[in-house]
Motif scaffolding. Structure first.
Motif, PDB file in Angstrom:
ATOM      1  N   VAL A 229      -2.977 -15.092   6.333  1.00 17.38           N
ATOM      2  CA  VAL A 229      -1.849 -16.291   6.821  1.00 17.38           C
ATOM      3  C   VAL A 229      -2.132 -16.389   8.339  1.00 17.38           C
ATOM      4  O   VAL A 229      -2.876 -15.987   8.997  1.00 17.38           O
ATOM      5  CB  VAL A 229      -0.432 -15.199   6.815  1.00 17.38           C
ATOM      6  CG1 VAL A 229      -0.696 -14.029   7.549  1.00 17.38           C
ATOM      7  CG2 VAL A 229       0.873 -16.068   7.439  1.00 17.38           C
ATOM      8  N   PHE A 333       7.430 -18.096   4.674  1.00 13.26           N
ATOM      9  CA  PHE A 333       5.942 -17.332   4.846  1.00 13.26           C
ATOM     10  C   PHE A 333       5.011 -18.061   3.812  1.00 13.26           C
ATOM     11  O   PHE A 333       3.711 -18.239   4.152  1.00 13.26           O
ATOM     12  CB  PHE A 333       6.251 -15.863   3.977  1.00 13.26           C
ATOM     13  CG  PHE A 333       5.236 -15.001   4.515  1.00 13.26           C
ATOM     14  CD1 PHE A 333       5.420 -13.958   5.348  1.00 13.26           C
ATOM     15  CD2 PHE A 333       3.857 -15.151   4.068  1.00 13.26           C
ATOM     16  CE1 PHE A 333       4.639 -13.124   5.830  1.00 13.26           C
ATOM     17  CE2 PHE A 333       2.898 -14.029   4.510  1.00 13.26           C
ATOM     18  CZ  PHE A 333       3.319 -12.915   5.443  1.00 13.26           C
ATOM     19  N   LYS A 334       5.290 -18.584   2.624  1.00 12.88           N
ATOM     20  CA  LYS A 334       4.523 -19.507   1.870  1.00 12.88           C
ATOM     21  C   LYS A 334       3.814 -20.715   2.743  1.00 12.88           C
ATOM     22  O   LYS A 334       2.490 -20.669   2.652  1.00 12.88           O
ATOM     23  CB  LYS A 334       5.184 -20.080   0.560  1.00 12.88           C
ATOM     24  CG  LYS A 334       5.640 -18.714  -0.437  1.00 12.88           C
ATOM     25  CD  LYS A 334       6.191 -19.655  -1.477  1.00 12.88           C
ATOM     26  CE  LYS A 334       6.742 -18.514  -2.499  1.00 12.88           C
ATOM     27  NZ  LYS A 334       7.420 -18.959  -3.850  1.00 12.88           N
ATOM     28  N   GLN A 336       3.066 -20.695   5.781  1.00 10.44           N
ATOM     29  CA  GLN A 336       2.030 -20.308   6.838  1.00 10.44           C
ATOM     30  C   GLN A 336       0.617 -19.612   5.964  1.00 10.44           C
ATOM     31  O   GLN A 336      -0.223 -19.166   6.657  1.00 10.44           O
ATOM     32  CB  GLN A 336       2.616 -19.051   7.476  1.00 10.44           C
ATOM     33  CG  GLN A 336       3.641 -19.398   8.222  1.00 10.44           C
ATOM     34  CD  GLN A 336       3.329 -20.788   9.245  1.00 10.44           C
ATOM     35  OE1 GLN A 336       3.904 -21.808   9.139  1.00 10.44           O
ATOM     36  NE2 GLN A 336       2.219 -20.470  10.084  1.00 10.44           N
ATOM     37  N   LEU A 337       0.765 -19.450   4.579  1.00 14.00           N
ATOM     38  CA  LEU A 337      -0.620 -19.009   4.022  1.00 14.00           C
ATOM     39  C   LEU A 337      -1.610 -19.849   4.020  1.00 14.00           C
ATOM     40  O   LEU A 337      -1.458 -21.056   3.985  1.00 14.00           O
ATOM     41  CB  LEU A 337      -0.168 -18.615   2.268  1.00 14.00           C
ATOM     42  CG  LEU A 337       0.857 -17.588   2.081  1.00 14.00           C
ATOM     43  CD1 LEU A 337       1.131 -17.651   0.544  1.00 14.00           C
ATOM     44  CD2 LEU A 337       0.133 -16.299   2.475  1.00 14.00           C
TER      45      LEU A 337
END
Length: 346
Positions: A229, A333-334, A336-337
């Motif tokens: 990430v 969060f996805k 920032q992957l």
């Protein structure tokens, strides 16, 4: 023509100097019972190690339960004369915020139970039955303590035991970050015991800092990762029960380090690991602990209600086969992957 050539050479030299690859300063050492690595970019020199040592000493003297002379230890021992410092006040208020938002699943007065199960700084209770548990739960509950205007701590019962370990490490990392920024540093990453705070970019690679999310079955000698990430001006912390557990040598019973403050049990919820991104490492640290105790559905509900907190949760379910782990990842969060950003050309 001679002068023109000299001018061109001067311009080339200036451009070459300007394009020189920046080098990070790296500091490594021990703190809070674990290790740290700090990387930062700075155009001027300063005594970073001295500043770091000062911060660590102040945090330890305030909220480290393993130091007998710290403020928190004195309070836990029943000293009612202690006037706490700003560090204690800030850690207390962060804890109160997460305690309220998690509806009590995060509770820093769980220290009495943590000690009883063998995860604190005192000898564990030989056997914890319903009678013992009922007596211990009497001394748990953040509503049973108060931070007074005069800086003193009021406890309903002298036996109430504060344990800020689920937030203090992250808070210490935040303080180190504040110190670096006060020295004019705008690009750095701090890793302490697996928790991180990153600001700016890795100037050597001209990209945001990158961190790995460790797999539940990862081995210390051969670590494996679920994903990576990008850390864009954020704190990151993880919690899991895959390594932190204790077996009672007399009964053979397994106790995990995540304790449910509402029931008093050292029990596994269906969340097997929690990795959290938040504006500060202290908040990421606290929420990671809270999600472990709350379980998946309560955690998902809370993540919908609070702003600025994103999570990558793994969980177990009867619907999954064998050792398979489910995953719940918030939309933030996805984004920032690393794989997602790379696919989008960012």
């Amino acid at each position: 023509m001679k002068y023109f050539s000299i001018f061109l050479l001067s311009v080339f030299m200036l451009v070459s100097c300007a394009e020189k690859t920046p080098e990070a300063t790296v500091l490594q050492g021990d703190a809070f019972g674990t290790t740290y690595t700090i990387q930062y970019f700075s155009e001027r020199g300063f005594d970073a190690e001295r500043g770091l040592d000062s911060i660590l000493a102040m945090v330890n003297n305030s909220v480290n339960t393993y130091m007998p002379q710290s403020d928190i230890s004195k309070i836990n021992q029943g000293d009612t004369t202690v006037v706490v410092d700003e560090i204690f006040k800030e850690v207390y208020k962060i804890s109160e915020r997460v305690y309220t938002n998690s509806e009590g699943y995060f509770d820093p007065t769980v220290g009495t139970l943590r000690n009883a199960y063998g995860f604190g700084d005192m000898a564990p209770v030989t056997e914890i039955d319903s009678t013992v548990l009922d007596s211990l739960r009497r001394y748990v509950g953040f509503k049973k303590v108060a931070l007074l205007e005069n800086g003193k701590i009021e406890k309903r019962y002298p036996e109430i035991y504060f344990d800020f370990n689920a937030v203090a490490k992250g808070y210490g990392i935040d303080k180190i970050g504040q110190f670096l920024e006060a020295q004019g540093v705008s690009s750095y990453i701090i890793e302490l015991g697996g928790e991180l705070l990153a600001k700016g970019k890795n100037l050597k690679k001209d990209q945001y800092w990158i961190a790995g999310i460790e797999a539940v079955d990862s081995q210390l000698e051969n670590r494996s990762y679920l994903a990576t990430v990008y850390l864009n001006n954020t704190g990151m912390a993880s919690s899991g029960n895959y390594r932190k557990f204790r077996i009672n040598p007399r009964t053979g019973q397994k106790y995990v380090h995540t304790i449910n403050p509402l029931t008093g049990f050292a029990e596994e919820s269906n969340v097997t690991s929690a990795t959290v991104l938040a504006p500060t490492c202290a908040l990421a640290d606290a929420y990671a602990t809270a999600f472990m105790a709350m379980g998946l559905e309560r955690s998902k509900k809370l993540l919908e209600e609070i702003e600025g907190v994103e999570a990558f949760l793994t969980y177990s379910s009867e619907e999954l086969e064998g050792e398979e782990q489910g995953q719940f990842i918030t939309d933030g969060f996805k984004k920032q992957l690393v794989s997602n950003l790379a696919a989008n050309g960012e």
